[in-house]
Design an enzyme around this catalytic site. Structure first.
Site, PDB file in Angstrom:
ATOM      1  N   GLU A 192       0.837  -1.199   0.000  1.00 51.70           N
ATOM      2  CA  GLU A 192       0.000   0.000   0.000  1.00 51.70           C
ATOM      3  C   GLU A 192       0.876   1.255   0.000  1.00 51.70           C
ATOM      4  OE1 GLU A 192      -3.351  -0.237   2.747  1.00 51.70           O
ATOM      5  OE2 GLU A 192      -4.163  -1.919   1.619  1.00 51.70           O
ATOM      6  N   GLU A 316      -4.844  -8.656  -0.757  1.00 51.08           N
ATOM      7  CA  GLU A 316      -5.695  -8.397   0.414  1.00 51.08           C
ATOM      8  C   GLU A 316      -7.121  -8.280  -0.065  1.00 51.08           C
ATOM      9  OE1 GLU A 316      -4.524  -5.360   3.231  1.00 51.08           O
ATOM     10  OE2 GLU A 316      -2.394  -5.832   2.936  1.00 51.08           O
TER      11      GLU A 316
HETATM   12  O1  AHR Z   1      -5.404  -6.106   6.552  1.00 51.97           O
HETATM   13  C1  AHR Z   1      -5.394  -4.968   7.350  1.00 51.97           C
HETATM   14  C2  AHR Z   1      -4.714  -3.789   6.670  1.00 51.97           C
HETATM   15  O2  AHR Z   1      -5.463  -3.396   5.558  1.00 51.97           O
HETATM   16  C3  AHR Z   1      -3.352  -4.036   6.103  1.00 51.97           C
HETATM   17  O3  AHR Z   1      -2.351  -3.905   7.049  1.00 51.97           O
HETATM   18  C4  AHR Z   1      -3.219  -2.973   5.065  1.00 51.97           C
HETATM   19  O4  AHR Z   1      -2.365  -3.337   4.010  1.00 51.97           O
HETATM   20  C5  AHR Z   1      -4.655  -2.738   4.634  1.00 51.97           C
HETATM   21  O5  AHR Z   1      -4.977  -1.397   4.603  1.00 51.97           O
END
Ligand code: AHR
Length: 512
Positions: A192, A316
């Site tokens: 991110e 994710e």
């Molecule tokens: O999964 C939780 C968080 O969500 C992670 O650390 C981040 O990459 C995302 O914003």
């Protein structure tokens, strides 16, 4: 006719009573493989994901190897998790790997600024993670620090992990108990980077990626699969710039993150349990956005990479609700209902159906965090409805993708509509066909007629996952409220397959 008249007398319209129907035509016409890595998992230093989830106190009365809890390991082995992403997430861009190697008592402590401000003792570090992966029989996916780390630090981590020759770092690795290289392949260059990973622009990150990735070396026994930090959901410009400025050849994969919220409000996301049909419907609707996202990001990638050499890595994804009342808001602990299972089944169908571009994905997160597969409470452990979806879908791993045409009725709520049925299918190495179907409609069963092109089969068997209510959950007191059962709603009718999907259900069929 008699039934129709009785319904009319009772004031019920025939249409609202009529059995809803869908149809699928399945063909053998694809050479694409569903990569097993689509079924990957994510374990961050966040809340009780690592500490309490995988890595426990020596005194906890559960079977352990070192401090790794084996009940969790054994449950995950059963569903064949293909890879595990670590150490974050946002945590990755504040993690300095050297803090997590060497004698545990001498490891420095740090503050986990992203997640609750708790003290991280670094007792779970590189060796412990790779020992866990070895126990799980899974491929490690290490996400390395770009945001607050240096090129040298990343470069040295790769050498420590993967070099098979004599160097000060390999000597140190041997001294810490591992003579041989770990041969880690999947390697994330930042996380991110548009947000918690450094708030960079895509142009700036592209240059940073190129610099960091250059010194994250390939070694003779391990060629890295470098994965660039990708877009935040619908930010198509990020993908465009990365594909243009970095491009195929410099990255194995480009990631994408998308979370499904019950509402569209990050401040009040909605609860994980006890919700009514309104939030059930809006959650499903939000989860279907994934189809649109992967289609749009893939189209941009096709422009720069028509041969599809760069993987789209959805590293994710999952449902993100409000935390359970009374728990630390920084720990992201949430329960997991039938609704989560339906989102998982739907999302995995989407990934399977885009397996020409999506080669890897990780659910967030494996244990005790967000849409977890497993919840623990000290020595107790339960398998969530989402776990069972991964169990039912594991048959798709590395199988040949089977394309299809689908017509489906809508599931309507309060004037809004979403497609009620979604599906994906594959043929495994033994020639068995596997079809996974999801019926999102909370109230109506749906009859599905399936026809086949160039697929011969004789018998069908299956499993179903459903429950009385969409908000039903497994608890430590009642851990098996939602678990797969033998499915009896499918039969062969000539060359056709006739299936009755119960309302709010996931069905996995095997055709022999
Ligand atoms: O999964 C939780 C968080 O969500 C992670 O650390 C981040 O990459 C995302 O914003």
């Amino acid at each position: 006719m008699k039934k129709y008249i009785l319904l009319l007398l009772a004031g019920i319209s025939y249409n609202s009573y009529a059995q809803k129907t869908a149809s699928v035509t399945l063909s053998n016409d694809s050479k694409d493989t569903i990569s097993r890595h689509i079924y990957g998992q994510f374990a961050e230093h966040l809340g009780r994901g690592i500490y309490g989830g995988f890595w426990v106190d020596k005194t906890l009365p559960v079977p352990k190897q070192d401090r790794i809890r084996l009940d969790v390991v054994n449950a995950l082995k059963k569903i064949k998790i293909p890879n595990l992403r670590w150490p974050g997430g946002c945590f990755a861009d504040e993690y300095h790997w050297r803090d997590g190697v060497g004698p545990r008592t001498q490891r420095p402590k740090m503050i986990n600024t992203n997640w609750g401000g708790v003290v991280e003792d670094n007792s779970f570090g590189t060796h412990e993670f790779l020992e866990l992966c070895q126990l799980l029989g899974t491929a490690p996916y290490i996400s390395a620090n770009v945001g607050s780390g240096t090129v040298e630090e990343m470069s040295k981590w790769v050498e420590y992990l993967n070099f098979d020759g004599a160097s000060p770092l390999t000597k140190e690795r041997a001294g810490n108990g591992h003579l041989k290289p770990y041969n880690v392949e999947f390697f994330g260059v930042g996380n991110e980077s548009w947000g918690c990973g450094g708030n960079m622009t895509p142009e700036y990150y592209s240059n940073e990626y190129r610099r960091y990735a250059t010194y994250a070396r390939d070694y003779p026994t391990a060629k890295l699969k470098r994965i660039a930090s990708g877009s935040n959901g619908g930010d198509l410009n990020w993908t465009e710039v990365l594909m243009k400025n970095v491009g195929p050849g410099r990255m194995w994969g480009l990631s994408l993150h998308y979370y499904t919220l019950p509402t569209n409000n990050w401040k009040v996301k909605g609860p994980a349990t006890g919700f009514a049909e309104e939030q059930y419907f809006s959650t499903l609707k939000n989860s279907l956005v994934m189809e649109d996202l992967v289609t749009k990001h893939s189209a941009i990638m096709d422009k720069y990479d028509p041969k599809k050499k760069v993987a789209l890595v959805v590293d994710e994804w999952g449902v993100w609700t409000d935390v359970e009342p009374g728990t630390n808001p920084g720990f992201l602990y949430q329960q997991n209902s039938l609704r989560d299972a339906l989102v998982a089944g739907t999302t995995l169908n989407i990934f399977n159906n885009h397996c020409d571009r999506i080669k890897m994905a990780e659910l967030a997160q494996c244990v005790n965090v967000l849409q977890a597969l497993i919840l623990t409470d000290k020595e107790k452990m339960l398998l969530t409805p989402t776990y069972y979806v991964f169990d039912m879908y594991k048959v798709h791993q590395d199988a040949q993708y089977l394309p299809f045409k689908l017509t489906t009725p809508d599931y309507e709520y309060n004037g809004n509509k979403i497609p009620a049925v979604n599906v994906s299918a594959s043929k495994d190495k033994a020639g068995k066909v596997h079809i996974t179907l999801v019926n999102l409609d909370a109230k109506n069963s749906i009859s599905v007629t399936t026809e086949f092109k160039d697929i011969v089969w004789k018998a069908v068997s299956g499993q179903v996952l459903t429950s009385a209510g969409v908000a039903d959950i497994n608890t430590f007191a009642k851990p098996l409220t939602i678990a797969p059962k033998t499915f009896t709603g499918a039969r062969k009718d000539g060359d056709k397959l006739m299936v009755t999907l119960p309302a709010k259900s996931i069905v996995a069929l095997e055709l022999n």
